[in-house]
Design an enzyme around this catalytic site. Structure first.
Site, PDB file in Angstrom:
ATOM      1  N   GLY A 150       0.743  -1.219   0.116  1.00 49.02           N
ATOM      2  CA  GLY A 150       0.159   0.035  -0.209  1.00 49.02           C
ATOM      3  C   GLY A 150       0.829   1.410  -0.013  1.00 49.02           C
ATOM      4  O   GLY A 150       2.025   1.177  -0.531  1.00 49.02           O
ATOM      5  N   ILE A 152       2.442   2.735   2.399  1.00 48.20           N
ATOM      6  CA  ILE A 152       3.516   2.470   3.186  1.00 48.20           C
ATOM      7  C   ILE A 152       4.648   1.684   2.573  1.00 48.20           C
ATOM      8  O   ILE A 152       5.811   1.978   2.489  1.00 48.20           O
ATOM      9  CB  ILE A 152       3.298   2.096   4.568  1.00 48.20           C
ATOM     10  CG1 ILE A 152       2.446   3.210   5.412  1.00 48.20           C
ATOM     11  CG2 ILE A 152       4.586   1.618   5.394  1.00 48.20           C
ATOM     12  CD1 ILE A 152       1.974   2.758   6.647  1.00 48.20           C
ATOM     13  N   ARG A 172      -2.225  -9.656  -3.372  1.00 49.40           N
ATOM     14  CA  ARG A 172      -3.141 -10.473  -4.352  1.00 49.40           C
ATOM     15  C   ARG A 172      -3.079 -10.077  -5.854  1.00 49.40           C
ATOM     16  O   ARG A 172      -3.208 -11.041  -6.632  1.00 49.40           O
ATOM     17  CB  ARG A 172      -4.606 -10.196  -3.739  1.00 49.40           C
ATOM     18  CG  ARG A 172      -4.619 -11.176  -2.479  1.00 49.40           C
ATOM     19  CD  ARG A 172      -6.145 -10.747  -1.786  1.00 49.40           C
ATOM     20  NE  ARG A 172      -6.213  -9.597  -1.326  1.00 49.40           N
ATOM     21  CZ  ARG A 172      -7.109  -9.208  -0.587  1.00 49.40           C
ATOM     22  NH1 ARG A 172      -8.016 -10.205  -0.288  1.00 49.40           N
ATOM     23  NH2 ARG A 172      -7.203  -8.035   0.024  1.00 49.40           N
ATOM     24  N   ILE A 227       7.236  -3.435  10.709  1.00 52.60           N
ATOM     25  CA  ILE A 227       6.441  -2.149  10.917  1.00 52.60           C
ATOM     26  C   ILE A 227       5.060  -2.097  10.621  1.00 52.60           C
ATOM     27  O   ILE A 227       4.207  -1.025  10.626  1.00 52.60           O
ATOM     28  CB  ILE A 227       6.879  -0.837  10.258  1.00 52.60           C
ATOM     29  CG1 ILE A 227       7.348  -1.257   8.806  1.00 52.60           C
ATOM     30  CG2 ILE A 227       8.439  -0.947  10.899  1.00 52.60           C
ATOM     31  CD1 ILE A 227       6.070  -1.196   7.960  1.00 52.60           C
ATOM     32  N   GLY A 228       4.432  -3.540  10.411  1.00 56.71           N
ATOM     33  CA  GLY A 228       3.080  -3.686  10.215  1.00 56.71           C
ATOM     34  C   GLY A 228       2.063  -3.782  11.331  1.00 56.71           C
ATOM     35  O   GLY A 228       1.999  -2.838  12.077  1.00 56.71           O
ATOM     36  N   ARG A 229       1.913  -5.011  11.707  1.00 59.13           N
ATOM     37  CA  ARG A 229       1.147  -5.455  12.751  1.00 59.13           C
ATOM     38  C   ARG A 229       1.815  -6.659  13.458  1.00 59.13           C
ATOM     39  O   ARG A 229       2.233  -7.473  12.615  1.00 59.13           O
ATOM     40  CB  ARG A 229      -0.295  -5.885  12.525  1.00 59.13           C
ATOM     41  CG  ARG A 229      -1.209  -4.456  12.337  1.00 59.13           C
ATOM     42  CD  ARG A 229      -1.170  -3.587  13.723  1.00 59.13           C
ATOM     43  NE  ARG A 229      -2.185  -2.645  13.320  1.00 59.13           N
ATOM     44  CZ  ARG A 229      -1.782  -1.530  13.348  1.00 59.13           C
ATOM     45  NH1 ARG A 229      -0.689  -1.059  13.170  1.00 59.13           N
ATOM     46  NH2 ARG A 229      -2.724  -0.263  13.248  1.00 59.13           N
ATOM     47  N   ASP A 253       9.062  -3.026  15.376  1.00 59.02           N
ATOM     48  CA  ASP A 253       8.419  -2.142  16.018  1.00 59.02           C
ATOM     49  C   ASP A 253       7.026  -2.392  16.378  1.00 59.02           C
ATOM     50  O   ASP A 253       6.687  -1.775  17.515  1.00 59.02           O
ATOM     51  CB  ASP A 253       8.214  -0.869  14.741  1.00 59.02           C
ATOM     52  CG  ASP A 253       7.451   0.326  15.346  1.00 59.02           C
ATOM     53  OD1 ASP A 253       8.153   0.884  16.531  1.00 59.02           O
ATOM     54  OD2 ASP A 253       6.535   0.947  15.107  1.00 59.02           O
ATOM     55  N   GLU A 258       2.420  -6.773  22.701  1.00 66.38           N
ATOM     56  CA  GLU A 258       2.707  -5.620  23.052  1.00 66.38           C
ATOM     57  C   GLU A 258       1.972  -4.740  24.127  1.00 66.38           C
ATOM     58  O   GLU A 258       0.692  -4.744  23.783  1.00 66.38           O
ATOM     59  CB  GLU A 258       3.106  -4.530  21.845  1.00 66.38           C
ATOM     60  CG  GLU A 258       1.996  -4.429  20.930  1.00 66.38           C
ATOM     61  CD  GLU A 258       2.293  -3.584  19.629  1.00 66.38           C
ATOM     62  OE1 GLU A 258       1.971  -2.309  19.657  1.00 66.38           O
ATOM     63  OE2 GLU A 258       3.114  -3.960  18.902  1.00 66.38           O
ATOM     64  N   HIS A 276       6.396   0.498  18.932  1.00 67.55           N
ATOM     65  CA  HIS A 276       5.462   0.988  17.970  1.00 67.55           C
ATOM     66  C   HIS A 276       5.347   2.539  17.823  1.00 67.55           C
ATOM     67  O   HIS A 276       4.365   3.049  18.106  1.00 67.55           O
ATOM     68  CB  HIS A 276       4.229   0.377  18.636  1.00 67.55           C
ATOM     69  CG  HIS A 276       3.022   0.120  17.725  1.00 67.55           C
ATOM     70  ND1 HIS A 276       1.984  -0.758  17.876  1.00 67.55           N
ATOM     71  CD2 HIS A 276       2.786   0.969  16.482  1.00 67.55           C
ATOM     72  CE1 HIS A 276       1.057  -0.716  16.924  1.00 67.55           C
ATOM     73  NE2 HIS A 276       1.676   0.326  16.232  1.00 67.55           N
TER      74      HIS A 276
END
Length: 311
Positions: A150, A152, A172, A227-229, A253, A258, A276
């Site tokens: 996306g 980022i 995808r 750095i996503g989830r 991150d 967390e 984060h």
């Protein structure tokens, strides 16, 4: 109107929100909204949250006047969209406000773990020198694999191309982006990558996409950057891979559970952890506040806010 916040606010953010109405805080992220004062709950029309804090179906049910949920940043994985639909609540987010900052942080983590900067700094401070001066991987002429592409992911790709890296990305469907190659098979991309960066949203669809098999494909010279989830990476598999030398290192991150860091993860020397904050910078905060104002102004003027993820 009354605004309920489910996330900590900076001083400027609170001041801005206060221009539009009374601001009340959810004291603890896990505190059910129903535990708040009933008189206040019945006045809440807007909730400000993020993908991690979210807003559950029970919480929405406890807010009979709720009309809008504003998710700061791109994530909305813990907002119950089905409940929002049934209650007639519009959910929107603010993608792009902190994307450049997140991309900067991703590259900082990539460089720091690749070049072993934290250990080198600590060693020099301890009076060591010659034994530290060993070759370390450098990103130029190496391959970056992006899980997610996306805003980022594309910003990270732009930076990586500037470092002279080859860029692969897994989504995808291919995206129009010059200089990056679409990889339809995630495991094959990991096998080709020297650095695997997680830049996709959380939620059930992406949970543990990075598992033991994918880490094995990344291999003993590969580095993982997230750095996503945190939910995208299987923490148990990651710790085992790092302990056994199946991958070279990781820079995170975000991570599961967390802010509590698993002891085995915290003890590893080939891991860099940050709290984060990849999307936090003065520039990002200013852009975020501007996006919030645009959203809230639309709501107060009877218009739908931009970037609806559910209406």
């Amino acid at each position: 109107m009354t605004i309920l916040t489910c996330i900590p606010l900076t001083g400027p953010a609170r001041m801005m929100l206060s221009q539009y109405g009374a601001v009340i805080d959810r004291a603890e992220p896990t505190l059910p909204v129903a535990m708040l004062d009933q008189g206040l709950r019945e006045q809440v029309r807007l909730v400000v949250t993020n993908g991690s804090a979210g807003l559950s179906a029970d919480d929405m049910a406890a807010l009979p006047a709720l009309r809008w949920v504003l998710c700061t940043g791109v994530g909305h994985e813990n907002v119950d969209l089905d409940a929002a639909r049934s209650q007639g609540v519009q959910v929107s987010n603010t993608p792009g406000a902190n994307g450049q900052t997140v991309a900067d942080h991703a590259m900082a983590l990539l460089l720091a773990i690749s070049r072993d900067l934290l250990r080198l700094d600590q060693g020099v401070r301890a009076g060591r020198w010659e034994d530290l001066r060993q070759p370390r991987p450098a990103p130029h002429d190496r391959t970056l694999g992006l899980l997610g592409f996306g805003q980022i992911g594309q910003a990270i790709a732009t930076r990586a191309l500037g470092f002279g890296m080859r860029v692969l990305y897994h989504t995808r469907a291919p995206r129009p982006f010059q200089g990056a190659e679409h990889a339809a098979d995630l495991k094959m991309m990991a096998a080709r990558a020297d650095y695997l960066v997680v830049a996709c949203p959380g939620g059930a669809a992406t949970r543990h996409l990075v598992d033991a098999a994918l880490l094995q494909a990344l291999g003993p010279r590969g580095f993982l950057i997230n750095i996503g989830r945190g939910s995208v990476v299987d923490t148990t598999a990651l710790v085992a891979a790092l302990e056994d030398g199946l991958i070279a290192g990781a820079a995170l991150d975000v991570f599961e559970g967390e802010p509590v860091v698993p002891p085995r993860l915290r003890a590893l020397p080939n891991v860099i952890l940050t709290p984060h904050l990849a999307g936090r910078s003065p520039q990002a905060q200013a852009a975020q506040l501007s996006a919030w104002e645009t959203h809230i102004a639309a709501c107060t003027q009877g218009r739908s806010p931009p970037n609806l993820v559910h209406s």
